[in-house]
Every structure is written in C-alpha cells, then in structure tokens.
Design a protein around this motif. Structure first.
Motif, PDB file in Angstrom:
ATOM      1  N   ASP A 241       0.892  -1.166  -0.058  1.00  0.00           N
ATOM      2  CA  ASP A 241      -0.007   0.001   0.060  1.00  0.00           C
ATOM      3  C   ASP A 241       1.059   1.134   0.062  1.00  0.00           C
ATOM      4  O   ASP A 241       2.089   1.288  -0.153  1.00  0.00           O
TER       5      ASP A 241
ATOM      6  N   ARG B 130      -0.337  -5.463   1.974  1.00  0.00           N
ATOM      7  CA  ARG B 130      -1.820  -5.388   2.102  1.00  0.00           C
ATOM      8  C   ARG B 130      -2.459  -6.636   1.443  1.00  0.00           C
ATOM      9  O   ARG B 130      -2.362  -6.660   0.125  1.00  0.00           O
TER      10      ARG B 130
ATOM     11  N   VAL C 246      -7.487   4.058  -2.416  1.00  0.00           N
ATOM     12  CA  VAL C 246      -6.404   3.178  -2.048  1.00  0.00           C
ATOM     13  C   VAL C 246      -5.685   2.864  -3.345  1.00  0.00           C
ATOM     14  O   VAL C 246      -6.352   2.049  -4.475  1.00  0.00           O
TER      15      VAL C 246
ATOM     16  N   LEU D 149      -2.221   0.301  -4.748  1.00  0.00           N
ATOM     17  CA  LEU D 149      -1.467  -0.630  -4.361  1.00  0.00           C
ATOM     18  C   LEU D 149      -0.466  -1.098  -5.447  1.00  0.00           C
ATOM     19  O   LEU D 149      -0.960  -0.809  -6.692  1.00  0.00           O
TER      20      LEU D 149
END
Length: 196
Positions: free
Chosen positions: A48, A54, A126, A128
């Motif tokens: 992350d 994550r 978010v 990634l």
C-alpha cells in the motif's frame, strides 16, 4: 383439528405467495456485466501507499471497485479514476465502498507514487503496487491483461465490482461505465449492506 388444517393451509399459502413474489419481482438491472455465478477472488498481497503489505482479503466487509491502471497513463486511467470519483461523491462517499487501483507498472509506480495518484482523485481511494510477480498474480485473479510497450502499458480497462464476501460480481467496461449509471447500480446494493 380444523384449526390445524386452517393453519397448515395458511402457512402453505404464505410460502407460495412469498415464492411468487420473489419470482415475479423485477431483478435489478445492471449497466455492467453481472456474473451468473459470483467468483471468489483468490487472495494476494500487494504493497500500500505506506509501504506495508496489504492482503486483498483485508478489504472483506466492504464493497469494492477495483481498477488496474498506471500513473503514467495518458488517457484511459485518469478518465476512469475521475468517473469513479464522481460516482463515489454522488453516492455520498460511503465508508462501506472502497475504490482500489492496482498498478500494472510496478517498475515506475512506487507505493508513494500510486497512493499520491489515487488520492488526487479522492483522499479515501487506495493505491496498491508490488513486485512484477505479485502484480501478475493480482491481475490473473481478475483476468486482466497487461503488457509494457515503449513508455506505455497496454492493459484491460475494466472496473470490477467485488462484494463484501470477496466475490467478483459485476464487470464494467468503458462502454457501460458512466458515473451516474455506476451510482445507480451501487445505491441499492449499498443500501442492502453489499447484498445483491
């Protein structure tokens, strides 16, 4: 004895009435392609924006919109992320809905870079990234194609709707992805706690 028969008949009629109601009730119409059988997304681990591992399973309990793209993308990725931001705001920025962008350009997209990119569209989004192997594993879980070409990356540009149990339910492509229609699809799902 008669009251038992009457009670039994009433119970049978109630069950039959409910079954008829369910059968005749209009099914929700989605602007994306709904999978006839929900497909569990295999777990994988990426990095992350804080540089921490994550697991994808850590998002369980939320409805997810998952997009694969990259920060240097000149057109499709920023347009798609903008549509997701508009839909998210139209829904009132619900906490039980999470937008996740996964990089298909791990050589360039550091954790900090992809997080800065996605939060430019909305602070709750978010981003990634990970090693090429980890990205390949994540992409295969969603049937995403990608290939580096010169300074660009060709990639599948779909939005994947994942339910709170971690199952892929609906896939949107560019042709059927608009902020208003996405919000229309999601509003009743979120009202039911992510149930379809």
């Amino acid at each position: 004895m008669r009251w038992r028969i009457a009670l039994l008949v009433a119970g049978v009629l109630a069950i039959a009435g409910y079954a008829a109601y369910k059968a005749l009730s209009p099914k929700p119409t989605f602007h994306g392609t709904m999978l006839s059988t929900p497909r569990p997304v295999p777990d994988f681990t990426l990095i992350d924006g804080d540089g921490r591992p994550r697991r994808f399973s850590a998002f369980r309990g939320k409805t997810l919109l998952v997009f694969f793209g990259y920060t240097r993308c000149p057109d499709v990725c920023p347009l798609t992320m903008q549509k997701l931001a508009l839909a998210y705001r139209a829904l009132g920025e619900p906490e039980d809905l999470q937008v996740v962008m996964i990089s298909v350009d791990p050589e360039t997209d550091t954790p900090e870079r992809i997080q800065q990119y996605v939060t430019g569209f909305h602070p709750r989004f978010v981003g990634l990234t990970g090693t090429p192997e980890a990205i390949a594993q994540a992409a295969s879980a969603f049937f995403i194609y990608y290939r580096a070409r010169d300074q660009l990356v060709d990639h599948t540009a779909t939005i994947n709707l994942v339910d709170p149990q971690g199952r892929l339910r609906v896939v949107y492509n560019e042709a059927n992805l608009a902020p208003q229609t996405l919000a229309e699809d999601l509003k009743p799902i979120l009202a039911r706690g992510g149930r379809f």
